[in-house]
Scaffold this motif. Structure first.
Motif, PDB file in Angstrom:
ATOM      1  N   UNK B 152       0.823  -1.210   0.000  1.00 34.93           N
ATOM      2  CA  UNK B 152       0.000   0.000   0.000  1.00 34.93           C
ATOM      3  C   UNK B 152       0.862   1.268   0.000  1.00 34.93           C
ATOM      4  N   UNK B 153       2.114   1.098   0.352  1.00 36.08           N
ATOM      5  CA  UNK B 153       2.992   2.272   0.367  1.00 36.08           C
ATOM      6  C   UNK B 153       3.763   2.441  -0.929  1.00 36.08           C
ATOM      7  N   UNK B 154       3.556   1.493  -1.824  1.00 31.13           N
ATOM      8  CA  UNK B 154       4.316   1.619  -3.070  1.00 31.13           C
ATOM      9  C   UNK B 154       3.686   2.611  -4.031  1.00 31.13           C
ATOM     10  N   UNK B 155       2.709   3.310  -3.550  1.00 31.09           N
ATOM     11  CA  UNK B 155       2.079   4.324  -4.387  1.00 31.09           C
ATOM     12  C   UNK B 155       2.728   5.652  -4.061  1.00 31.09           C
ATOM     13  N   UNK B 156       3.265   6.244  -5.018  1.00 33.89           N
ATOM     14  CA  UNK B 156       3.940   7.522  -4.777  1.00 33.89           C
ATOM     15  C   UNK B 156       3.734   8.398  -5.978  1.00 33.89           C
ATOM     16  N   UNK B 303     -10.141   6.989   0.649  1.00 37.35           N
ATOM     17  CA  UNK B 303     -10.281   7.799  -0.571  1.00 37.35           C
ATOM     18  C   UNK B 303     -11.632   8.481  -0.624  1.00 37.35           C
ATOM     19  N   UNK B 304     -12.657   7.822  -0.081  1.00 37.36           N
ATOM     20  CA  UNK B 304     -13.979   8.425  -0.131  1.00 37.36           C
ATOM     21  C   UNK B 304     -14.043   9.673   0.743  1.00 37.36           C
ATOM     22  N   UNK B 305     -13.302   9.674   1.804  1.00 41.96           N
ATOM     23  CA  UNK B 305     -13.316  10.835   2.690  1.00 41.96           C
ATOM     24  C   UNK B 305     -12.492  11.990   2.115  1.00 41.96           C
ATOM     25  N   UNK B 335       1.250   6.275  16.448  1.00 41.34           N
ATOM     26  CA  UNK B 335       0.890   6.790  15.131  1.00 41.34           C
ATOM     27  C   UNK B 335       0.363   5.634  14.311  1.00 41.34           C
ATOM     28  N   UNK B 336      -0.679   5.930  13.527  1.00 38.08           N
ATOM     29  CA  UNK B 336      -1.206   4.917  12.609  1.00 38.08           C
ATOM     30  C   UNK B 336      -1.659   5.608  11.345  1.00 38.08           C
ATOM     31  N   UNK B 337      -1.400   4.951  10.252  1.00 38.13           N
ATOM     32  CA  UNK B 337      -1.779   5.517   8.953  1.00 38.13           C
ATOM     33  C   UNK B 337      -2.707   4.540   8.263  1.00 38.13           C
ATOM     34  N   UNK B 364      -6.534   5.329   0.342  1.00 39.08           N
ATOM     35  CA  UNK B 364      -6.675   3.888   0.473  1.00 39.08           C
ATOM     36  C   UNK B 364      -8.121   3.452   0.559  1.00 39.08           C
ATOM     37  N   UNK B 365      -8.311   2.190   0.893  1.00 37.40           N
ATOM     38  CA  UNK B 365      -9.673   1.632   0.968  1.00 37.40           C
ATOM     39  C   UNK B 365     -10.412   2.160   2.200  1.00 37.40           C
ATOM     40  N   UNK B 366     -11.738   1.894   2.258  1.00 36.59           N
ATOM     41  CA  UNK B 366     -12.500   2.334   3.440  1.00 36.59           C
ATOM     42  C   UNK B 366     -11.967   1.663   4.699  1.00 36.59           C
ATOM     43  N   UNK B 367     -12.064   2.380   5.757  1.00 34.98           N
ATOM     44  CA  UNK B 367     -11.565   1.854   7.028  1.00 34.98           C
ATOM     45  C   UNK B 367     -12.541   2.249   8.123  1.00 34.98           C
TER      46      UNK B 367
END
Lengths: 737, 399
Positions: B152-156, B303-305, B335-337, B364-367
């Motif tokens: 999920x962090x490979x998006x830059x 992402x929706x938010x 800390x949490x991302x 990211x996806x909904x959480x």
């Protein structure tokens, strides 16, 4: 961590004055090329040199040049060029003068990078033009100096720019005074440069220069040689005025005027010195028409020259004869004339490059269409120099003269028009005994009469009065020069009924003891006469000023006579350099290239054979020595050789081939710093509460990093450090006693 | 020439022949390299060099046309100058070694200095007039060097034109010495940044030829989000917990919180020798933080938010600013991302890890919504451009 440097480093502020100096030198070198070209810049060259020198020495001067000068400079310079071209109608001299003006102007302002590059190109143009036009050995020196200065300038420009691109456009404001101009003078700058330069840098610069010379030589020798025959170049766009004494029309005194010049006119290489005649008469032009003190080439003789040809090879008269086929290479300096100096008939004449010329076999003369603007080299095979120049055609006409007049040119040129002059000449001829005894006898008598009656002088006095000047001189007892003697003889011979004509050229030459070549100078210019000798079947050379020697033979004994008094003066040394330049550089062609390659291969093969033989012989001797019975002396020698070898090996191992900037004169300082660094590494930094240790560390740090002027005593500091390292229970060595 | 082993440090150094130990000298190799230069190694004429080349060609034509040896000499001199210049230029760069040592992290929108370290491994000639062309470009997600990150962090962010710059070696570099040239770079965006030494060039000595090397030297670094200055509106920064008693937590204070097992990196001074002797295992003191009240930073990357990219970037900048601010005040607990696990922030490396996560974060996806405790800081968008940081139900900061 950088090492202490014993010398100050080159600062960026040191570079602009160096660039200014190099620019001035480049300008002066370029301008000075005019000295050995025939471009007319008599006033412009000194003006440009003085301005450049003044600005070079006083860099503040450009700031005082009014701005209007810079505004109007280029229009004015272009206008001058256009006017010059319009007046002179010659492109190349005008371009040279334009170049000098531009160089001068470039020195009148503060230059940026672009102006410096322009200056290099402008100066290079002058050097190349001078070299092509003069073919002088001075060109080589000039080019090398110019190349070194130009490369130095480019190096300084590169250093100024650093590793980045040049700042801005590189165009400088020609009036804004740079900071370096206000700081110090040339003495301080030179002192600073000398302080910056060390032996390593000087060695590097010298090596680069040697590499430049060696590389240039190698490339010059290796460039493949073939001629495209495309018909260039500079010598087509400039004309050169030859010496008037060797033209188609010669007035009295013009040949003698040439004798005042000591410059070299002709250099001659002969592959067989035995073929050199004792009496060297270099015939250039034959003048048979005489009117009131002026000898001219008549239209009849002019017609004897063949059609104009563009070729590199001219065959001779085809008679060959018994002459030795020696090869004569002649280097004719520019400005001598368009007629080639020749000793007589020849088998073959070959130019280095194609020329436009006309040749006359009966006259044994060759005339180029234009005066050469540079040194002209040509080779003649099979010269047949002699006292008599055979002329079968004229002999046949002469023998037919009894049958009546023939159509075409008259056999005998006219005497002076005045009846009084003819009567005077007739009186002299009668006094000489008329034409009795034939042409050779008349020549001997007339020459003797002239020598008895007149002395020799380069400043003759012709008595005033009516009539022909030569006849007036002939009747007087005044001294005269060669033209008066030759002219008088021609008139006397004609009065006696013998066809005669004047010849101009050079007589003699000196044998250069350094280059083993003949050098003929302008001071050897001469005029003599040729008299038709029916008995000999040709034209007999008569020189009224020469000693009465019967024949001009050739052969080893004659060559020995020529070379018996070689010229070994300083002038001859310089001339030998000129000959070397002409032989090895200017005349270098495809054949020379092949010969050089073959010579190199042969020398390498010989060197290899000699080395191999020497190695075999040495090995044989060493083996014999080794097999011989051993004694103490031989053992000592063997031990000495082995020890020497070992010592050399150890020395080799000892020498660190490391040319990093070492301490140099500050060797002790660097050693102290190194030692302090070592002690700082040994002392344990963890014990911080020991004041003695802190004090010692502080001292060591001052020794390691501080200025030498503020150092504590190094020996005492190291002793304190040594004590700190010692275990507590162990006393110091100096305390044991 | 000095072997590579003489270079101190020895790590990451490259030279004209690439990384690694330079092979020994061989005439065959030298001559072959003159005929066929190594890849990325070329010599091009500068404008003055091109003028000289044209001049040389014209003089050569004239020399052959007129068979004038004067012109042949001039051509020979010009050609020799060119060759000699090329030779000296080759010698100039021969002993030079370089390596890039960028800082561990840069910050978007702020100037940073990327040092290029130089060493001269030669023995005789100093190095002069060398220029370096550097480039910095964002690494696209999943690119080289990103494989060690979570998927999920490979998006830059990527696809932007690289930032290039030139630096030059001022003065000379003597044999055996080193120098450092600094490149000032300002990364535009957060993410992974690849810094490359694209070209090493020199026109030394005569400025007629430019020798260019294309080294393969590249390093990657992280660009943290651009700094933001949120307006702090809450009172939570000053007041204590309403329950009255502070809850102790690990920190760097002077009070003892607990004993824990030794971890590599702990100072030996923190070892509790008595407990270690008693238990037989190495135990260290865990001091308590000076300020007991702390916050747990939860950054929701749904992402929706955060449908607007600029608002998402703002979120990351504000989160980074609050994380640094809380850490400086000693109040950042964890800390949490996104959907990632929360981790405690005890030391500077933990904070840097949090900033690294923010640098590489992507929508990211909904959480599920985090529990709204008073010590948990969450973010919500406000309007089209702004956002609010909440501590429980209290507005903590606004931008």
């Amino acid at each position: 961590m950088s090492r202490p440097s014993p010398r100050p480093r080159l600062d960026p502020a040191d570079l602009p004055p160096l660039r200014w100096l190099l620019g001035g030198l480049l300008s002066l070198l370029g301008i000075s090329t005019v000295l050995y070209t025939d471009v007319d810049a008599g006033l412009l060259m000194p003006f440009a040199a003085v301005v450049t020198l003044a600005v070079l020495l006083r860099p503040r001067l450009p700031s005082r040049v009014p701005r209007v000068v810079h505004t109007l400079a280029f229009p004015v310079i272009l206008g001058c060029f256009a006017l010059d071209l319009w007046l002179d109608l010659e492109l190349l001299p005008s371009l040279v003068r334009l170049d000098i003006l531009l160089l001068t102007y470039r020195n009148l302002g503060y230059r940026g990078r672009r102006e410096d590059l322009q200056l290099i190109v402008l100066g290079l143009f002058l050097v190349i033009v001078a070299g092509v036009l003069s073919v002088s050995p001075t060109f080589a020196v000039h080019l090398l100096l110019y190349g070194a200065c130009a490369l130095g300038m480019l190096l300084v420009l590169t250093l100024e720019a650093g590793g980045g691109p040049p700042e801005g456009t590189g165009v400088a404001d020609v009036r804004s005074v740079p900071a370096w101009v206000r700081q110090g003078g040339w003495r301080a700058r030179f002192r600073r440069w000398f302080a910056v330069v060390d032996a390593r840098l000087a060695l590097l610069g010298g090596t680069v220069f040697v590499l430049l010379v060696a590389g240039t030589t190698l490339v010059f020798l290796s460039l493949p040689r073939f001629q495209l025959e495309s018909g260039l170049f500079l010598n087509r766009v400039i004309t050169k005025k030859a010496k008037s004494g060797f033209s188609d029309s010669v007035q009295l005194g013009e040949v003698s005027a040439i004798q005042l010049d000591q410059g070299v006119a002709l250099t001659v290489d002969v592959d067989d010195p035995g073929a050199v005649p004792r009496d060297l008469y270099w015939r250039m032009i034959v003048l048979d028409e005489y009117v009131d003190g002026t000898f001219r080439l008549s239209s009849a003789l002019r017609a004897q020259f063949g059609p104009e040809r563009l070729a590199a090879l001219q065959p001779g008269d085809g008679r060959g004869g018994d002459a030795r086929t020696a090869a004569w290479t002649l280097y004719l300096e520019a400005g001598v004339g368009r007629h080639l100096p020749l000793l007589g008939p020849y088998e073959r004449l070959r130019f280095r490059e194609r020329q436009t010329f006309r040749a006359s076999a009966p006259l044994a003369l060759v005339a180029l269409r234009e005066d050469p603007v540079a040194m002209l080299a040509f080779r003649v095979d099979g010269f047949r120099p002699g006292l008599v120049l055979p002329d079968p055609a004229f002999l046949a006409r002469w023998e037919r003269r009894e049958r009546g007049p023939e159509p075409g040119a008259p056999l005998q040129a006219a005497l002076p028009g005045s009846v009084r002059d003819r009567l005077l000449l007739r009186q002299v001829v009668d006094e000489l005994g008329g034409s009795e005894g034939g042409a050779a006898d008349f020549a001997r008598r007339a020459s003797a009469w002239l020598r008895d009656r007149h002395g020799y002088s380069l400043s003759p006095v012709i008595p005033p009065g009516p009539g022909d000047p030569v006849v007036r001189w002939l009747r007087s007892r005044e001294a005269g020069h060669c033209e008066l003697f030759a002219g008088s003889f021609v008139l006397l011979a004609r009065a006696a009924g013998f066809p005669a004509r004047m010849v101009t050229g050079f007589r003699g030459g000196s044998w250069n003891g350094y280059s083993n070549s003949l050098t003929v100078r302008n001071s050897d210019a001469h005029a003599w006469a040729e008299l038709f000798d029916e008995a000999a079947g040709g034209w007999r050379r008569v020189d009224p000023l020469a000693s009465p020697v019967a024949d001009a033979g050739t052969g080893p004994e004659v060559a020995a006579a020529v070379a018996a008094q070689p010229d070994r003066s300083w002038e001859a040394r310089w001339d030998s350099l000129r000959v070397f330049w002409y032989r090895r550089i200017v005349s270098f062609d495809q054949r020379s290239q092949v010969e050089s390659a073959r010579g190199l291969l042969a020398a390498a093969a010989a060197w290899f054979r000699e080395g191999r033989d020497a190695a075999r012989a040495s090995l044989g001797r060493a083996a014999a020595w080794w097999r011989a019975p051993w004694d103490a002396g031989r053992l000592a020698v063997a031990g000495g050789v082995a020890g020497g070898g070992l010592l050399l090996f150890l020395l080799w191992r000892r020498v660190r081939w490391d040319f990093r900037p070492g301490p140099g004169r500050m060797g002790r300082e660097a050693a102290v710093r190194r030692e302090a660094g070592r002690w700082l590494g040994r002392l344990d930094p963890g014990v911080a509460d020991d004041p003695e240790r802190a004090a010692v560390v502080a001292q060591l740090q001052r020794l390691r990093f501080g200025a030498a002027a503020g150092w504590p005593d190094p020996a005492a500091s190291f002793q304190r450090a040594r004590r700190l390292r010692r275990p507590p229970g162990r006393p110091a060595r100096f305390n044991r006693s | 020439m000095a072997p590579e082993a003489q270079i101190p440090g020895g790590e990451g150094w490259e030279g004209p022949r690439g990384p690694g130990r330079r092979p020994g000298f061989a005439w065959r190799r030298l001559l072959w390299s003159l005929l066929c230069p190594p890849r990325g190694n070329r010599v091009v004429p500068t404008p003055p060099g091109a003028v000289l080349g044209v001049l040389c060609a014209g003089l050569t034509a004239a020399a052959y046309g007129s068979a004038s040896n004067i012109l042949f000499i001039t051509v020979a001199l010009l050609l020799t100058s060119l060759v000699l210049g090329g030779l000296l230029g080759w010698l100039n760069l021969r002993g030079l070694r370089w390596r890039l040592r960028p800082p561990r992290a840069l910050r978007a929108g702020q100037d940073a200095v990327v040092p290029l370290e130089l060493r001269h491994a030669g023995r005789f000639l100093p190095v002069r007039c060398v220029g370096f062309e550097l480039a910095a470009r964002a690494v696209p997600a999943g690119g080289a060097g990103a494989s060690d990150l979570p998927a999920r962090l490979r998006l830059a962010p990527g696809g932007e034109a690289p930032v290039t710059g030139r630096v030059a070696l001022a003065g000379r570099l003597d044999p055996g010495t080193g120098a450092e040239v600094a490149w000032d770079v300002r990364p535009a965006r957060r993410g992974r940044l690849r810094i490359e030494l694209r070209r090493v060039c020199s026109v030394f000595p005569f400025g007629l030829l430019r020798r260019e090397l294309s080294p393969s030297l590249a390093v990657e670094t992280i660009v943290w989000p651009a700094p933001a200055e949120p307006r702090l509106v809450g009172t939570g920064f000053a007041r204590r917990r309403p329950e009255g008693r502070p809850r102790p937590r690990a920190g760097v204070g002077s009070d003892l919180l607990a004993l824990r097992a030794y971890r590599p990196g702990d100072s030996p001074r923190q070892v509790h020798w008595k407990a270690t002797a008693r238990t037989g295992s190495l135990l260290v003191r865990q001091p308590a933080a000076e300020a007991a009240e702390g916050y747990a930073l939860r950054v929701c990357t749904e992402a929706a938010r955060w449908p607007r990219p600029e608002q998402f970037e703002l979120l990351l900048s504000v989160a980074a600013a609050l994380a640094e601010d809380f850490y400086r005040r000693g109040r950042l607990q964890s800390f949490a991302l996104g959907t990632g696990p929360a981790f405690a922030v005890r030391r500077l490396s933990d904070l840097e890890r949090a900033l690294d996560c923010l640098a590489l974060a992507e929508p990211g996806p909904p959480m599920p919504a985090p529990a709204g405790g008073g010590e948990i800081v969450t973010f919500t968008p406000e309007g089209a451009r702004g956002l609010v940081a909440w501590a429980g139900r209290e507005r903590l900061a606004v931008l």
